[in-house]
Write a protein that holds these residues in place. Sequence first.
Motif, short mmCIF file in Angstrom:
data_model
loop_
_atom_site.label_atom_id
_atom_site.label_comp_id
_atom_site.label_asym_id
_atom_site.label_seq_id
_atom_site.Cartn_x
_atom_site.Cartn_y
_atom_site.Cartn_z
N GLU A 1 0.24 5.89 -1.32
CA GLU A 1 0.32 7.07 -0.46
C GLU A 1 1.51 7.95 -0.84
O GLU A 1 1.41 9.18 -0.85
CB GLU A 1 0.43 6.64 1.01
CG GLU A 1 -0.70 5.73 1.49
CD GLU A 1 -2.07 6.35 1.33
OE1 GLU A 1 -2.17 7.60 1.35
OE2 GLU A 1 -3.05 5.60 1.18
N GLU B 1 1.34 10.73 -3.56
CA GLU B 1 0.63 11.98 -3.24
C GLU B 1 1.55 12.99 -2.57
O GLU B 1 1.16 14.15 -2.41
CB GLU B 1 -0.57 11.69 -2.33
CG GLU B 1 -1.62 10.77 -2.95
CD GLU B 1 -2.17 11.32 -4.25
OE1 GLU B 1 -2.44 12.54 -4.30
OE2 GLU B 1 -2.34 10.53 -5.20
N ARG C 1 -2.48 13.30 3.44
CA ARG C 1 -3.61 14.08 2.92
C ARG C 1 -3.69 15.48 3.50
O ARG C 1 -3.95 16.45 2.79
CB ARG C 1 -4.91 13.32 3.20
CG ARG C 1 -6.15 14.00 2.65
CD ARG C 1 -7.38 13.14 2.91
NE ARG C 1 -8.59 13.78 2.41
CZ ARG C 1 -9.82 13.29 2.58
NH1 ARG C 1 -9.99 12.15 3.22
NH2 ARG C 1 -10.87 13.94 2.10
N ASN D 1 -2.04 7.80 5.58
CA ASN D 1 -2.95 8.48 4.66
C ASN D 1 -3.36 9.85 5.19
O ASN D 1 -3.40 10.83 4.44
CB ASN D 1 -4.18 7.61 4.41
CG ASN D 1 -5.25 8.33 3.60
OD1 ASN D 1 -6.15 8.95 4.15
ND2 ASN D 1 -5.14 8.26 2.28
N ARG D 2 -3.61 9.93 6.49
CA ARG D 2 -4.06 11.21 7.07
C ARG D 2 -2.91 12.21 7.12
O ARG D 2 -3.12 13.41 6.88
CB ARG D 2 -4.66 10.97 8.45
CG ARG D 2 -6.00 10.24 8.36
CD ARG D 2 -6.58 9.89 9.70
NE ARG D 2 -7.91 9.30 9.54
CZ ARG D 2 -8.64 8.81 10.53
NH1 ARG D 2 -8.17 8.85 11.77
NH2 ARG D 2 -9.83 8.30 10.30
N ASP E 1 0.81 -1.23 0.00
CA ASP E 1 0.00 0.00 0.00
C ASP E 1 0.84 1.27 0.00
O ASP E 1 0.31 2.37 -0.24
CB ASP E 1 -0.93 0.02 1.22
CG ASP E 1 -2.02 -1.04 1.14
OD1 ASP E 1 -2.31 -1.48 0.02
OD2 ASP E 1 -2.56 -1.42 2.21
N THR F 1 -1.47 2.28 7.81
CA THR F 1 -1.80 2.87 6.50
C THR F 1 -2.79 4.01 6.66
O THR F 1 -2.69 5.04 5.98
CB THR F 1 -2.36 1.79 5.55
OG1 THR F 1 -1.39 0.75 5.39
CG2 THR F 1 -2.68 2.37 4.18
#
Length: 440
Positions: free
Chosen positions: A53, A56, A178, A174-175, A49, A170
């Motif tokens: 991420e 980004e 983001r 991601n947070r 995964d 994960t």
Amino acid sequence: MKDIVAREDVNLPALPNTVLPAITELTEALGIPRNVLASQEEIEYAWRDLPRELREIPEYLRGELVARMCVAVSTGLFDGAINYIWNASILQLRQKIRNFGLAVVAQIQQSDFEEKNLLELQDSRLLDLCLKLNIVDEDGFFFLDQCRDVRNNFSAAHPTMGTVNDREFTIFLNRCVRYALADSASPKGVDIGAFISAVKGSKFNDSQRQIWIQRLTETHDAQRQMLINMAHGIYCDPVTAEPARLNSLDICGGLSDRFTASIKSDLINSHSEYVAKGLEDKHTASLQFFEKLGLLGLLNESEQHVVFSRAIDRLWNAHNGMNNFYNEPPFAERLLEVSHQGAIPETIQDHFVQTVVACRIGNGYGVSNAAVSYYNEIIQSFSPREVATLVRSSTNRNSIIGRRIANYGSCRKNLKVVLQLIDLASIPSGVKADYERLVR
């Protein structure tokens, strides 16, 4: 709307065949159970995964800490990986505050704020400041604050309360990506002192106007709201020089399409305060501010009545004054602009219709040709109620319109032209017979 940034895929190498077996060998050598570390399946899923991420994160932010995070993931050390990506996020949030401007933060905080103060901020206080500066929104603050708790209790930074698995890691990653790392853009603060000094200085040229509009556009919502409200206050202050009033209008006019509900609410509240405190000069100036920015629809009907009444009276005075054919056009144009800002208050509709139509049909000597296009556009926008007022006034010899068409042939001829401007669908059934008689 933010620009869409194309991200390149990040192709990580496959996990070396020696890594996972080595973890088993290590635990055996230490005489500890294998399950005290992440399982082979968890490591493989987390590694799988990662590229999604990582792509980004802007390339220039994929530095040492991100590399260490990847190495930690490859060996199942999710608690260490959490710490590395959190530290990368904190460093980026600090940089965004630097980009905003430490001097501007000091103005907003009303206290000293230098590099030393920034570095000494605890993570929780840093997130609070980022929310205040709109560097993160409320969603970002909520999720990053949760990440802060996870990092403090489940990462290698402190003795842990427990462990996290690949899915929990994960989500954490991601947070952070983001809300802290993926969006490389950050608002720039506006120096409040420089803003006030510029607005109160000489009249802006086009370049100055564009620069200040751009600066307010690039800052965060809360500061933009504060500065627009300050510009409104400068405009309404009776001691403000005319260049400063025009500068305030220039800036607010250039940003009016960005006015949020909060900005509009602030302006209305300030306007209402002038009324409540009996500050007549400021109230009158505030009405002009709303009028010139096309925001009359935000005011209540009695406030709108005052603005329309003033515009109508000025047009009527010009129409009845010396050289009216030359003096009417700017007043007619202004009334047209005001009428485009919303429905005409019922309390002023009769006066509005009578004045516009009387000016359009003329006074027996003719009409102001340069103002005709403005009158025609207003009349074409008449509501059915205003159309009914026009028709009834035309049949009433005691009205201004009725007297003029009774006494002057040119006015009768011009009235027929006026009536033909009206869409038949807008004519109420109650006056249709009178309308048909008038156009014949």
